[in-house]
Scaffold this active site. Structure first.
Site, PDB file in Angstrom:
ATOM      1  N   MET A  77       0.831  -1.206   0.000  1.00  0.00           N
ATOM      2  CA  MET A  77       0.000   0.000   0.000  1.00  0.00           C
ATOM      3  C   MET A  77       0.874   1.269   0.000  1.00  0.00           C
ATOM      4  O   MET A  77       1.809   1.359  -0.772  1.00  0.00           O
ATOM      5  CB  MET A  77      -0.981  -0.036   1.183  1.00  0.00           C
ATOM      6  CG  MET A  77      -1.935  -1.203   1.159  1.00  0.00           C
ATOM      7  SD  MET A  77      -3.062  -1.119  -0.264  1.00  0.00           S
ATOM      8  CE  MET A  77      -4.102  -2.553   0.025  1.00  0.00           C
ATOM      9  N   SER A  78       0.569   2.230   0.858  1.00  0.00           N
ATOM     10  CA  SER A  78       1.251   3.522   0.788  1.00  0.00           C
ATOM     11  C   SER A  78       2.688   3.507   1.279  1.00  0.00           C
ATOM     12  O   SER A  78       3.389   4.520   1.145  1.00  0.00           O
ATOM     13  CB  SER A  78       0.452   4.585   1.548  1.00  0.00           C
ATOM     14  OG  SER A  78      -0.656   4.993   0.788  1.00  0.00           O
ATOM     15  N   ALA A  79       3.161   2.401   1.809  1.00  0.00           N
ATOM     16  CA  ALA A  79       4.601   2.288   2.031  1.00  0.00           C
ATOM     17  C   ALA A  79       5.341   2.341   0.699  1.00  0.00           C
ATOM     18  O   ALA A  79       6.552   2.575   0.668  1.00  0.00           O
ATOM     19  CB  ALA A  79       4.926   0.996   2.772  1.00  0.00           C
ATOM     20  N   SER A  80       4.604   2.160  -0.399  1.00  0.00           N
ATOM     21  CA  SER A  80       5.169   2.329  -1.743  1.00  0.00           C
ATOM     22  C   SER A  80       5.753   3.718  -1.941  1.00  0.00           C
ATOM     23  O   SER A  80       6.722   3.895  -2.694  1.00  0.00           O
ATOM     24  CB  SER A  80       4.078   2.093  -2.802  1.00  0.00           C
ATOM     25  OG  SER A  80       3.539   0.795  -2.717  1.00  0.00           O
ATOM     26  N   LYS A  81       5.154   4.715  -1.294  1.00  0.00           N
ATOM     27  CA  LYS A  81       5.654   6.086  -1.442  1.00  0.00           C
ATOM     28  C   LYS A  81       7.110   6.197  -1.015  1.00  0.00           C
ATOM     29  O   LYS A  81       7.880   6.978  -1.587  1.00  0.00           O
ATOM     30  CB  LYS A  81       4.789   7.048  -0.615  1.00  0.00           C
ATOM     31  CG  LYS A  81       3.352   7.181  -1.088  1.00  0.00           C
ATOM     32  CD  LYS A  81       2.540   8.048  -0.149  1.00  0.00           C
ATOM     33  CE  LYS A  81       1.135   8.322  -0.693  1.00  0.00           C
ATOM     34  NZ  LYS A  81       0.303   7.110  -0.743  1.00  0.00           N
TER      35      LYS A  81
END
Length: 391
Positions: free
Chosen positions: A112-116
């Site tokens: 999820m937003s750990a992709s950022k």
């Protein structure tokens, strides 16, 4: 050996774009994203795995307080936070590895937003090579969006969540449809992210102020990175990060209907490789002394976040007693022990603690996108993990 448990049979059937982020379907879907959404493969180096020795440690006396006041042992903590995988590294060795819901050491899981945080590392590598100018306005790289609310925003402001972008209800709906993660409503035409940005019609607001979280910033940054580099994002991640990192398994990233990578939240990878990313930062950006991420970029993450922007930002209340910043896609805690972490909805976490030479990668399938109780107990567990490891 890592512990494993099986997946409830009802979770492995019936997952669709309409329900894949809702239990029980999410328990299966978070490990099989490529069966629901188009993805691009991120290749690893075939014969160059970064070996992590096993050095198991006991967590038999682990104890943490849950939100309701009850005391949880280690197994109870994992269950209360819907943990699918946990890998803990200390001093370069795996001291704890456990899996649930059918996941194994070879199973990819969406972060999820750990992709950022990974997108931020790619931006840092490209900036170091002068391929990407982070102080440039995004419209100089993508003139197609010059007439939108992104006009005047720099790539750095997008990376640090300091744009003035606030999506209204209609724009939020259009963004979700364009990203390709949701089933379209009967009245919704098919769209893609590039079309969304070019037609974005929200009210412009000043850029460069307080921390303001907008996932759209990072998807747009991914498009800008592709334009500036001349390469697809998955190719960049493979060549600049995944191969030199010594990843054990390939990774992947979801694509919208036009083939643009979902750089804000679409990465899937194994828990071990997620932990390897943390170990890379633990080593100042180097693998066994060989730089992968520029050391100056890692140092910038630690030192140059704007603490005032965080303190006046919308998420300060979630960490009310912490001195923090958000820099390059990473949350940075200044309080002792200093810590850097990546975070995604439904319980995805990567913690880097240089003081204790510690990396914690945690992948989960929490039932709601933001489960504040699970969030709180996860952060309360960190000092207890340090204690169990003699820190």
């Amino acid at each position: 050996m890592p512990a494993e448990t099986s997946l409830p049979p009802d979770a492995a059937s019936g997952a669709t774009l309409a329900n894949w982020r809702v239990p029980p379907f999410s328990r299966w879907a978070f490990q099989h994203v490529d069966e629901l959404i188009a993805t691009a493969r991120i290749a690893k180096a075939p014969d160059d795995v970064w070996r992590l020795p096993d050095a198991p440690r006991s967590f038999d006396d682990f104890s943490v307080r849950a939100q309701g006041g009850e005391t949880l042992d280690f197994a109870g903590f994992l269950d209360a936070t819907a943990t699918d995988a946990l890998v803990i590294i200390q001093d370069g060795a795996i001291v704890c590895e456990t899996y649930a819901n059918g996941m194994t050491a070879q199973t990819p899981h969406i972060i999820m937003s750990a992709s950022k945080s990974i997108t931020g590392l790619i931006a840092g590598i490209l900036a170091d090579r002068s391929t990407l100018d982070l102080e440039a306005e995004v419209t100089t790289v993508l003139p197609e969006i010059a007439g939108t609310a992104y006009a005047g925003a720099t790539l750095r402001q997008m990376l640090d969540m300091r744009t003035g972008i606030v999506l209204d209800i209609e724009a939020t709906r259009d963004y979700a449809a364009a990203a390709g993660w949701d089933a379209l409503a009967p009245d919704q035409p098919a769209s893609d992210l590039k079309s969304f940005y070019q037609n974005l019609a929200i009210k412009p607001q000043p850029h460069g102020g307080s921390f303001r979280y907008a996932s759209a910033n990072t998807d747009l940054l991914g498009w800008a990175i592709e334009r500036a580099s001349g390469h697809r994002f998955a190719e960049l991640v493979s060549e600049l990060l995944w191969r030199p990192l010594g990843a054990e398994q390939p990774a992947s990233i979801t694509l919208d209907r036009g083939g643009l990578a979902r750089t804000t939240g679409g990465f899937s990878m194994t828990a071990r490789d997620f932990a390897r990313l943390g170990q890379l930062l633990q080593g100042g950006g180097a693998r066994d002394g060989r730089p992968v991420v520029p050391p100056a970029w890692v140092d910038d993450l630690w030192r140059n976040g704007d603490r005032a922007a965080w303190k006046t930002g919308e998420w300060q209340k979630l960490f009310p007693y912490r001195r923090m910043s958000y820099r390059g896609g990473w949350y940075v805690v200044d309080d002792e022990p200093a810590m850097m972490f990546a975070m995604g909805i439904h319980g995805q976490n990567l913690f880097v603690d240089p003081t204790h030479r510690l990396v914690i990668a945690k992948l989960s399938s929490q039932g709601t996108p933001v489960d504040t109780a699970a969030w709180a107990v996860t952060h309360r567990a960190l000092p207890e993990i340090r204690r169990c490891l003699g820190g």
